[in-house]
Write a protein that holds these residues in place. Structure first.
Motif, PDB file in Angstrom:
ATOM      1  N   GLY A 140     -10.618  20.052  23.930  1.00 51.88           N
ATOM      2  CA  GLY A 140     -11.578  18.968  24.126  1.00 51.88           C
ATOM      3  C   GLY A 140     -11.518  18.311  25.496  1.00 51.88           C
ATOM      4  O   GLY A 140     -12.066  17.229  25.691  1.00 51.88           O
ATOM      5  N   LEU A 198     -19.545  22.415  21.272  1.00 51.60           N
ATOM      6  CA  LEU A 198     -19.752  22.065  19.868  1.00 51.60           C
ATOM      7  C   LEU A 198     -18.881  20.878  19.453  1.00 51.60           C
ATOM      8  O   LEU A 198     -18.819  20.526  18.278  1.00 51.60           O
ATOM      9  N   ASP A 199     -18.220  20.252  20.428  1.00 46.51           N
ATOM     10  CA  ASP A 199     -17.349  19.098  20.167  1.00 46.51           C
ATOM     11  C   ASP A 199     -17.983  17.856  20.818  1.00 46.51           C
ATOM     12  O   ASP A 199     -17.902  17.668  22.031  1.00 46.51           O
ATOM     13  N   PRO A 200     -18.642  17.016  19.995  1.00 48.13           N
ATOM     14  CA  PRO A 200     -19.373  15.871  20.561  1.00 48.13           C
ATOM     15  C   PRO A 200     -18.513  14.958  21.434  1.00 48.13           C
ATOM     16  O   PRO A 200     -18.988  14.453  22.455  1.00 48.13           O
ATOM     17  N   ASN A 201     -17.238  14.776  21.056  1.00 53.52           N
ATOM     18  CA  ASN A 201     -16.382  13.909  21.876  1.00 53.52           C
ATOM     19  C   ASN A 201     -16.136  14.502  23.250  1.00 53.52           C
ATOM     20  O   ASN A 201     -16.131  13.786  24.256  1.00 53.52           O
ATOM     21  N   ALA A 202     -15.932  15.808  23.293  1.00 60.17           N
ATOM     22  CA  ALA A 202     -15.712  16.477  24.574  1.00 60.17           C
ATOM     23  C   ALA A 202     -16.966  16.359  25.434  1.00 60.17           C
ATOM     24  O   ALA A 202     -16.885  16.090  26.645  1.00 60.17           O
ATOM     25  N   PRO A 238     -24.689  20.078  18.847  1.00 53.14           N
ATOM     26  CA  PRO A 238     -24.734  18.618  18.683  1.00 53.14           C
ATOM     27  C   PRO A 238     -25.818  17.949  19.528  1.00 53.14           C
ATOM     28  O   PRO A 238     -26.158  18.421  20.624  1.00 53.14           O
ATOM     29  N   LEU A 254     -15.634  30.095  23.341  1.00 57.88           N
ATOM     30  CA  LEU A 254     -16.538  29.097  22.766  1.00 57.88           C
ATOM     31  C   LEU A 254     -17.628  28.762  23.778  1.00 57.88           C
ATOM     32  O   LEU A 254     -17.446  28.965  24.985  1.00 57.88           O
ATOM     33  N   ARG A 303     -10.530  24.231  24.818  1.00 58.01           N
ATOM     34  CA  ARG A 303     -10.374  24.273  23.353  1.00 58.01           C
ATOM     35  C   ARG A 303      -9.857  22.950  22.816  1.00 58.01           C
ATOM     36  O   ARG A 303     -10.212  22.531  21.722  1.00 58.01           O
ATOM     37  N   HIS A 339     -16.183  21.797  25.729  1.00 53.50           N
ATOM     38  CA  HIS A 339     -16.503  22.479  24.464  1.00 53.50           C
ATOM     39  C   HIS A 339     -17.866  21.980  23.957  1.00 53.50           C
ATOM     40  O   HIS A 339     -18.004  20.825  23.579  1.00 53.50           O
ATOM     41  N   GLN A 376     -26.024  23.521  14.422  1.00 52.65           N
ATOM     42  CA  GLN A 376     -24.633  23.318  14.891  1.00 52.65           C
ATOM     43  C   GLN A 376     -24.530  22.821  16.335  1.00 52.65           C
ATOM     44  O   GLN A 376     -23.463  22.404  16.767  1.00 52.65           O
TER      45      GLN A 376
END
Ligand code: AMP
Ligand code: MG
Length: 336
Positions: free
Chosen positions: A28, A46-50, A110, A139, A26, A44, A108
């Motif tokens: 990242g 939906l988290d581009p950095n992760a 990425p 997630l 969660r 994650h 949604q």
């Protein structure tokens, strides 16, 4: 940073370990976890950095898209542009399990996950540790195999430590993975559907539901198994450091082994004495082990191209560099 490794029970994983891993996802971070196929390196989705951290840790090229793992169909549906009846049918039959379905993506998801493609690859894993982690994190989790790009996939936590031991926040160690070969990747955006990568769910089982299913041309070229002896001109995947040579029968393998030993080569032989399921389970570990023993040439007799044997042949041919690999824009590539 040295990754922490936490042992968990493969059937009923300890709550505190799962909660700790879920919190990292969660926030990242990166968590390596077992699935029924191989260990995955999760972030994650939906988290581009992760997601970028996965590519950096594995040294995976940016054109190679990731599989997104979901807890259930409810989590999967909002990741797709449209929910196809075929998706519902196949997920209903094979999930949780070793079948990855490629489908048009929702906005949604990425671009980092799909390597810029309009499609996303989705799977619901069966392993109790993966299932518990997805439920706790709540997630979608992007997770390719937790190996360094090009190396044999990890079927034990020790393999993850070997390849990525200083680049992962947490490694959940539940012992060896039950199948040992990756998921089958089936593209539902083409009609008829195409197997981009053979894997844990057999072509025969898919065909019972779908009728005839074709193999991506890169896969069928490889399976034609032309030039078994000579490494090809292509990049190797699933590959040990040693040269890999493949045989259709034990007699030709034995005479080649004699020849190599007379030439003072260190020869390693893959144990194929069990059934194809056993070979699938142990293949990647055997390749790593023979590397550790400093074999110069690894010899292996190919299983017949049926059931899980199709996937094992595919991985062996890639390890030998026979594979006709080239990345394409339309999702035909099924490397690594
Ligand atoms: P890995 O998880 O490292 O075993 O690799 C994921 C596999 O899924 C690779 O073979 C990818 O090429 C394939 N894959 C993932 N996403 C897609 C997609 N959107 N289209 C086609 N293949 C995909
Ligand atoms: Mg992989």
């Amino acid at each position: 940073m040295k990754s922490s490794v936490v042992r968990v029970d493969p059937q009923t994983p300890q709550r505190d370990a799962i909660e700790r891993a879920a919190a990292i996802l969660r926030a990242g971070g990166l968590v390596a976890f077992p699935t029924e196929t191989v260990y995955g390196l999760g972030a994650h989705a939906l988290d581009p950095n992760a997601v970028r951290k996965i590519f950096a840790a594995k040294q995976r090229p940016g054109w190679d898209p990731l599989i997104v793992h979901v807890r259930d169909l409810v989590m999967a549906r909002p990741l797709m542009k449209r929910v196809l009846p075929q998706f519902e049918l196949l997920a209903g039959r094979f999930w949780p399990g070793a079948l990855t379905l490629v489908i048009n993506k929702a906005p949604q998801v990425p671009a980092e996950v799909t390597a810029g493609r309009p499609t996303v690859a989705l799977r619901m894993p069966r392993h109790p540790v993966a299932a518990a982690l997805l439920a706790a994190a709540d997630l979608p989790v992007a997770a390719p195999s937790a190996n360094q790009f090009g190396r044999p996939s990890p079927t034990r936590a020790e393999h993850v430590v070997e390849d990525l031991g200083d680049r992962v926040d947490l490694i959940l160690d539940a012992g060896p993975t039950p199948m040992g070969v990756e998921s089958t990747v089936l593209d539902l955006t083409q009609s008829p559907q195409v197997i981009l990568r053979p894997g844990g769910v057999s072509r025969e089982d898919l065909e019972k539901i779908l009728g005839e299913v074709s193999l991506a041309s890169s896969v069928s070229d490889e399976l034609a198994a032309k030039g078994l002896h000579g490494p090809g001109m292509t990049t190797k995947h699933y590959a040990p450091r040693a040269t890999v040579e493949l045989f259709e029968d034990a007699r030709s393998q034995a005479s080649r082994a004699d020849e190599l030993r007379r030439a003072a080569k260190r020869v390693g032989i893959v144990d194929t004495s069990g059934n194809p399921e056993q070979l699938a389970r142990t293949l990647f570990a055997q390749l790593r082990e023979l590397d550790a023993q400093e074999a110069e040439v690894i010899l292996c007799v190919l299983p017949p191209p049926e059931g899980v044997g199709l996937a094992v042949r595919d991985r062996l041919l890639r390890a030998a560099g026979v594979a006709a690999e080239k990345p394409t824009r339309d999702g035909q590539d099924s490397r690594e």
